[in-house]
Design a protein around this motif. Structure first.
Motif, PDB file in Angstrom:
ATOM      1  N   LEU A  89       0.936  -1.218   0.001  1.00 35.80           N
ATOM      2  CA  LEU A  89       0.000   0.074   0.065  1.00 35.80           C
ATOM      3  C   LEU A  89       0.969   1.104  -0.012  1.00 35.80           C
ATOM      4  CD1 LEU A  89      -2.687  -1.228   2.547  1.00 35.80           C
ATOM      5  CD2 LEU A  89      -2.729  -1.303   0.040  1.00 35.80           C
ATOM      6  N   LYS A  90       0.716   2.058  -0.899  1.00 35.02           N
ATOM      7  CA  LYS A  90       1.250   3.425  -1.104  1.00 35.02           C
ATOM      8  C   LYS A  90       0.609   4.737  -0.413  1.00 35.02           C
ATOM      9  CE  LYS A  90       4.731   1.034  -3.182  1.00 35.02           C
ATOM     10  NZ  LYS A  90       5.669   0.797  -2.566  1.00 35.02           N
ATOM     11  N   ALA A  91       1.166   5.937  -0.083  1.00 30.48           N
ATOM     12  CA  ALA A  91       0.766   6.869   0.347  1.00 30.48           C
ATOM     13  C   ALA A  91      -0.509   7.451  -0.847  1.00 30.48           C
ATOM     14  CB  ALA A  91       1.813   7.788   0.455  1.00 30.48           C
ATOM     15  N   GLY A  92      -1.596   7.706  -0.036  1.00 27.96           N
ATOM     16  CA  GLY A  92      -2.551   8.091  -1.186  1.00 27.96           C
ATOM     17  C   GLY A  92      -3.868   6.949  -1.154  1.00 27.96           C
ATOM     18  N   GLN A  93      -3.318   5.888  -1.051  1.00 30.12           N
ATOM     19  CA  GLN A  93      -4.014   4.565  -1.117  1.00 30.12           C
ATOM     20  C   GLN A  93      -5.429   4.900  -0.354  1.00 30.12           C
ATOM     21  OE1 GLN A  93      -4.240   1.874  -3.428  1.00 30.12           O
ATOM     22  NE2 GLN A  93      -6.318   1.927  -2.432  1.00 30.12           N
ATOM     23  N   ARG A  94      -6.717   4.652  -0.775  1.00 30.11           N
ATOM     24  CA  ARG A  94      -7.986   4.528   0.006  1.00 30.11           C
ATOM     25  C   ARG A  94      -7.862   3.147   0.549  1.00 30.11           C
ATOM     26  NH1 ARG A  94     -11.926   5.653  -4.609  1.00 30.11           N
ATOM     27  NH2 ARG A  94     -13.636   5.803  -3.044  1.00 30.11           N
ATOM     28  N   VAL A  95      -8.495   3.310   1.653  1.00 33.58           N
ATOM     29  CA  VAL A  95      -8.543   1.853   2.580  1.00 33.58           C
ATOM     30  C   VAL A  95      -9.744   2.171   3.552  1.00 33.58           C
ATOM     31  CG1 VAL A  95      -6.055   1.418   2.503  1.00 33.58           C
ATOM     32  CG2 VAL A  95      -7.081   2.683   4.389  1.00 33.58           C
ATOM     33  N   ALA A  96     -10.132   0.583   3.689  1.00 31.85           N
ATOM     34  CA  ALA A  96     -11.143   0.384   4.876  1.00 31.85           C
ATOM     35  C   ALA A  96     -10.345  -0.238   5.940  1.00 31.85           C
ATOM     36  CB  ALA A  96     -12.298  -0.021   4.361  1.00 31.85           C
ATOM     37  N   ILE A  97     -10.584  -0.145   7.248  1.00 36.89           N
ATOM     38  CA  ILE A  97     -10.006  -0.741   8.360  1.00 36.89           C
ATOM     39  C   ILE A  97     -11.051  -1.532   9.083  1.00 36.89           C
ATOM     40  CG2 ILE A  97      -8.645  -0.625  10.447  1.00 36.89           C
ATOM     41  CD1 ILE A  97      -7.589   1.977   9.419  1.00 36.89           C
ATOM     42  N   LEU A  98     -10.706  -2.653   9.450  1.00 33.50           N
ATOM     43  CA  LEU A  98     -11.701  -3.356  10.262  1.00 33.50           C
ATOM     44  C   LEU A  98     -10.970  -3.932  11.608  1.00 33.50           C
ATOM     45  CD1 LEU A  98     -14.069  -5.118  10.762  1.00 33.50           C
ATOM     46  CD2 LEU A  98     -12.990  -6.955   9.706  1.00 33.50           C
ATOM     47  N   VAL A  99     -11.256  -3.421  12.652  1.00 33.21           N
ATOM     48  CA  VAL A  99     -10.480  -3.686  14.069  1.00 33.21           C
ATOM     49  C   VAL A  99     -11.491  -4.854  14.477  1.00 33.21           C
ATOM     50  CG1 VAL A  99      -9.989  -2.842  16.351  1.00 33.21           C
ATOM     51  CG2 VAL A  99      -9.663  -1.603  14.401  1.00 33.21           C
ATOM     52  N   ASN A 100     -11.143  -5.854  14.892  1.00 31.10           N
ATOM     53  CA  ASN A 100     -11.998  -7.015  15.108  1.00 31.10           C
ATOM     54  C   ASN A 100     -11.741  -7.563  16.372  1.00 31.10           C
ATOM     55  OD1 ASN A 100     -13.616  -9.523  14.542  1.00 31.10           O
ATOM     56  ND2 ASN A 100     -11.812 -10.628  14.323  1.00 31.10           N
ATOM     57  N   GLY A 101     -12.458  -7.676  17.562  1.00 27.26           N
ATOM     58  CA  GLY A 101     -12.095  -8.672  18.636  1.00 27.26           C
ATOM     59  C   GLY A 101     -12.451  -9.905  18.575  1.00 27.26           C
ATOM     60  N   LEU A 102     -11.670 -10.718  19.235  1.00 28.93           N
ATOM     61  CA  LEU A 102     -11.567 -12.168  19.036  1.00 28.93           C
ATOM     62  C   LEU A 102     -12.399 -12.791  20.072  1.00 28.93           C
ATOM     63  CD1 LEU A 102      -7.615 -12.670  18.324  1.00 28.93           C
ATOM     64  CD2 LEU A 102      -9.803 -12.801  16.727  1.00 28.93           C
ATOM     65  N   GLY A 103     -13.350 -12.190  20.769  1.00 28.87           N
ATOM     66  CA  GLY A 103     -14.166 -12.873  21.507  1.00 28.87           C
ATOM     67  C   GLY A 103     -14.315 -12.243  23.124  1.00 28.87           C
ATOM     68  N   ALA A 104     -13.116 -11.990  23.688  1.00 34.03           N
ATOM     69  CA  ALA A 104     -12.895 -11.605  25.199  1.00 34.03           C
ATOM     70  C   ALA A 104     -12.318 -10.330  25.282  1.00 34.03           C
ATOM     71  CB  ALA A 104     -12.097 -12.795  25.905  1.00 34.03           C
ATOM     72  N   THR A 105     -12.327  -9.671  24.033  1.00 33.03           N
ATOM     73  CA  THR A 105     -11.655  -8.248  24.293  1.00 33.03           C
ATOM     74  C   THR A 105     -12.812  -7.066  24.325  1.00 33.03           C
ATOM     75  OG1 THR A 105      -9.980  -9.157  22.835  1.00 33.03           O
ATOM     76  CG2 THR A 105     -10.090  -6.516  23.283  1.00 33.03           C
ATOM     77  N   PRO A 106     -12.859  -6.339  25.541  1.00 35.69           N
ATOM     78  CA  PRO A 106     -14.052  -5.593  25.682  1.00 35.69           C
ATOM     79  C   PRO A 106     -14.111  -4.209  24.623  1.00 35.69           C
ATOM     80  CG  PRO A 106     -12.322  -5.290  27.309  1.00 35.69           C
ATOM     81  CD  PRO A 106     -11.960  -6.492  26.774  1.00 35.69           C
ATOM     82  N   PRO A 107     -15.080  -3.605  24.415  1.00 37.79           N
ATOM     83  CA  PRO A 107     -14.937  -2.518  23.545  1.00 37.79           C
ATOM     84  C   PRO A 107     -14.043  -1.267  24.008  1.00 37.79           C
ATOM     85  CG  PRO A 107     -17.344  -3.178  24.026  1.00 37.79           C
ATOM     86  CD  PRO A 107     -16.305  -4.024  24.947  1.00 37.79           C
ATOM     87  N   ILE A 108     -13.937  -1.218  25.226  1.00 37.22           N
ATOM     88  CA  ILE A 108     -12.741  -0.252  25.715  1.00 37.22           C
ATOM     89  C   ILE A 108     -11.452  -0.335  25.242  1.00 37.22           C
ATOM     90  CG2 ILE A 108     -12.067  -1.324  27.813  1.00 37.22           C
ATOM     91  CD1 ILE A 108     -12.247   1.525  29.354  1.00 37.22           C
ATOM     92  N   GLU A 109     -11.032  -1.574  25.118  1.00 34.51           N
ATOM     93  CA  GLU A 109      -9.808  -1.964  24.456  1.00 34.51           C
ATOM     94  C   GLU A 109      -9.743  -1.875  22.902  1.00 34.51           C
ATOM     95  OE1 GLU A 109      -8.189  -5.542  25.857  1.00 34.51           O
ATOM     96  OE2 GLU A 109      -9.081  -5.326  27.898  1.00 34.51           O
ATOM     97  N   LEU A 110     -10.786  -2.239  22.164  1.00 39.98           N
ATOM     98  CA  LEU A 110     -10.964  -2.082  20.902  1.00 39.98           C
ATOM     99  C   LEU A 110     -10.950  -0.614  20.416  1.00 39.98           C
ATOM    100  CD1 LEU A 110     -13.585  -4.808  19.912  1.00 39.98           C
ATOM    101  CD2 LEU A 110     -11.061  -5.180  19.687  1.00 39.98           C
ATOM    102  N   ALA A 111     -11.550   0.130  21.177  1.00 40.88           N
ATOM    103  CA  ALA A 111     -11.519   1.357  21.000  1.00 40.88           C
ATOM    104  C   ALA A 111      -9.950   2.133  21.072  1.00 40.88           C
ATOM    105  CB  ALA A 111     -12.430   2.373  22.060  1.00 40.88           C
ATOM    106  N   VAL A 112      -9.184   1.606  21.721  1.00 40.05           N
ATOM    107  CA  VAL A 112      -7.626   2.089  22.011  1.00 40.05           C
ATOM    108  C   VAL A 112      -7.332   1.574  20.577  1.00 40.05           C
ATOM    109  CG1 VAL A 112      -5.659   1.725  23.020  1.00 40.05           C
ATOM    110  CG2 VAL A 112      -7.766   2.229  24.343  1.00 40.05           C
TER     111      VAL A 112
END
Length: 568
Positions: A250-273
């Motif tokens: 991936l190069k500078a300027g590339q448009r992307v979507a990001i998925l931050v995915n919890g594996l089951g026991a990770t609370p939302p507060i940590e996923l937000a970080v």
């Protein structure tokens, strides 16, 4: 191992039954663990069907993505086990018509074999079927060839893209092509802070030290590609993002979507970080982040950890991500702010605390306040331990923050007795969260009102101010002696101080009596059942442990006693 399940052999079926019971528009095949989207149209009028599946244990995937605009059906195997060929074929025949079906398959041998054979059989029976394999795990970039990489959380984005294409009436070739484009464009990497427990096994798949993590794991409870020491979240996220960016070129300027995915026991507060840093790191690398999704999308049972996926975007893929869906597992539109916006914080500072002329007791008052702060800092572990046995364990840290706030006050805050009380009240109100901050603040504000206009205060003045402060705490919280709160130390101290002074006791000795009464009051809470506050939820279980709030009162009163005794 404690799990809210019945017979592990029936677990998958019961989960699917729950989804059907609670989600309109879904149905379950009678003899196969296949969840389908109901479609009353004749088979020949149906659009291309999009199906996915695999082993269970990845909830909400895959069944959570059955709905208009995503999957037509999800085929569920046992936990971490590929479904059978017959189950997949039954799913295809239940939802697909002559326009055909596209199967989204994660790159595991069992899934490829069973879904692949079912596709061949469906095609031979008149339902053209194509298979799209997702192999997005970039952690294996130095271990295996690209075509042998695992399919992990990026698969969810491929579900969304394929489902949107089918919703818009595209042909099977067009749906499969767009899904393959997304599969090629997405890269994912994960980190585990601990193992998961497969219900039928009943024990962790691996063990980690308290300071160890696994980098580059899959979604089936297996180990990662590297074991390393725990690091701050930002450092871990940077490694995940940087590895994906390098692998996908991936190069500078590339448009992307990001998925931050919890594996089951990770609370939302940590996923937000994690999401916060993933967005920041991508922008630091010059990427144009157009969408960011955060949550548990493809779990690994109860594994603590997360994965980050980056999908290189073009207009077609972005439109597909934004297309509507009724699938309940797709929980966000992914839209983000173009930048972080900060606005000025309205001042809550009481300027009058610093505007009074310096009085003769300023240095003495300041030294007493610093002595209290030092003692509270020293006793943080004790207060934390007491609170953890009967509350949420934050009292030690809260009082330490309050002590630091007192230390940070400028000398002029202590010019007069009233200014000192107001300044400390403001400091504690801002520094201490929960109930302690407001209680101390209201007491100190009431004390300041009693001391207003005095350049200096005598023992009787301080005693009256203290009694007024205790009364205000009782009024605000409703506590009385015997409720197992800070009042169990405050009220005896106020009464002992006033009684000693009224009998003509030396002022220093009178205050020592107050401090001693507070200690006795705090000790008495050991035999009390709490009737107010969080400890009241524990009933008899708090007996044998002194109330942390009462002990804190006894600590700072004793610190004052020691300081004024040394000044005489």
């Amino acid at each position: 191992m404690k799990k809210l399940i019945n017979d592990p052999r029936n677990l998958v079926r019961e989960v699917l039954e729950s989804l059907v019971d609670t989600t309109p528009g879904l149905a379950l095949l009678e003899t196969e663990n296949v969840l389908i989207r109901l479609d009353d149209r004749p088979a020949e009028q149906r659009p291309v069907a999009v199906l996915s599946g695999g082993g269970s244990g990845h909830e909400p995937g895959h069944a959570g993505y059955v709905g208009d605009g995503m999957l037509s059906a999800a085929i569920a195997g046992d936990v971490f086990t590929s479904p059978s060929v017959d189950a997949v074929l039954a799913g295809i025949k239940a939802v697909a018509g002559p326009r055909g079906a596209v199967l989204i398959v994660k790159n595991y041998t069992g899934d490829r074999l069973n879904f692949g054979l079912a596709a061949e059989m469906a095609t031979a029976q008149g339902i053209p079927t194509e298979v799209v394999v997702v192999a997005d795990d970039v952690a294996l970039r130095d271990t295996v060839a690209p075509e042998r990489r695992r399919g992990i959380a990026g698969t969810v984005l491929v579900h969304k893209v394929a489902g949107a294409a089918a919703l818009h009436g595209h042909s099977i070739g067009e749906v499969a092509a767009l899904a393959r484009e997304a599969a090629e464009a997405v890269g994912t990497m994960g980190v585990a802070l601990g193992p998961c427990i497969v219900p039928s096994v009943g024990k962790p798949g691996f063990t980690l030290g308290d300071d160890e993590i696994e980098i580059g794991l899959g979604i089936h409870g297996e180990k990662g590609v590297e074991r390393m020491k725990m690091q701050p979240a930002d450092m871990l996220v940077d490694r995940l993002v940087d590895t994906i960016v390098a692998d996908k070129a991936l190069k500078a300027g590339q448009r992307v979507a990001i998925l931050v995915n919890g594996l089951g026991a990770t609370p939302p507060i940590e996923l937000a970080v994690v999401a916060r840093r993933a967005l920041a790191r991508a922008r630091e690398l010059g990427l144009s982040v157009e969408r960011l999704y955060t949550g548990t999308y493809l779990s690994a049972l109860d594994m603590p950890g997360c994965s980050v996926s980056l999908l290189a975007l073009n207009d077609r893929l972005l439109d597909a991500l934004d297309a509507p869906t009724t699938a309940r597992g797709w929980t966000s539109d992914g839209r983000i702010a173009d930048c972080r916006r900060l606005v000025p914080t309205p001042s809550t500072f009481n300027a009058s605390s610093y505007s009074e002329p310096r009085g003769p007791q300023a240095d003495e008052i300041h030294s007493v306040a610093l002595a209290v702060a030092a003692r509270l800092m020293a006793e943080e572990p004790l207060l934390a331990d007491l609170d953890s046995q009967a509350g949420d364990g934050d009292l030690g840290a809260s009082m330490a923050r309050g002590a630091e706030a007192i230390r940070a006050l400028p000398p002029e805050a202590f010019n007069t007795p009233a200014s000192a009380c107001r300044a400390i009240a403001d400091a504690l109100r801002r520094a201490i969260a929960g109930s302690s901050g407001p209680f101390y603040a209201v007491g100190l504000f009431r004390a300041a009102a009693e001391l207003e206009g005095r350049n200096a205060a005598c023992a009787e003045d301080w005693c009256r101010a203290f009694s007024a402060a205790v009364a205000s705490v009782e009024e605000l919280g409703g506590a009385r002696v015997g409720n197992r709160t800070m009042v169990d130390a405050l009220r005896p101290a106020a009464e002992a101080w006033a009684k000693a002074l009224s009998s003509g006791t030396d002022p220093v000795e009178a205050f020592a009596a107050a401090a001693s009464a507070a200690q006795a009051g705090a000790a008495a809470t050991e035999d009390m059942i709490a009737t107010l506050g969080r400890a009241s939820y524990l009933g008899e279980r708090v007996k044998g442990v002194q109330d942390g709030g009462a002990v804190a009162v006894s600590i700072w009163l004793d610190a004052i006693r020691q300081r004024i005794s040394s000044q005489t």
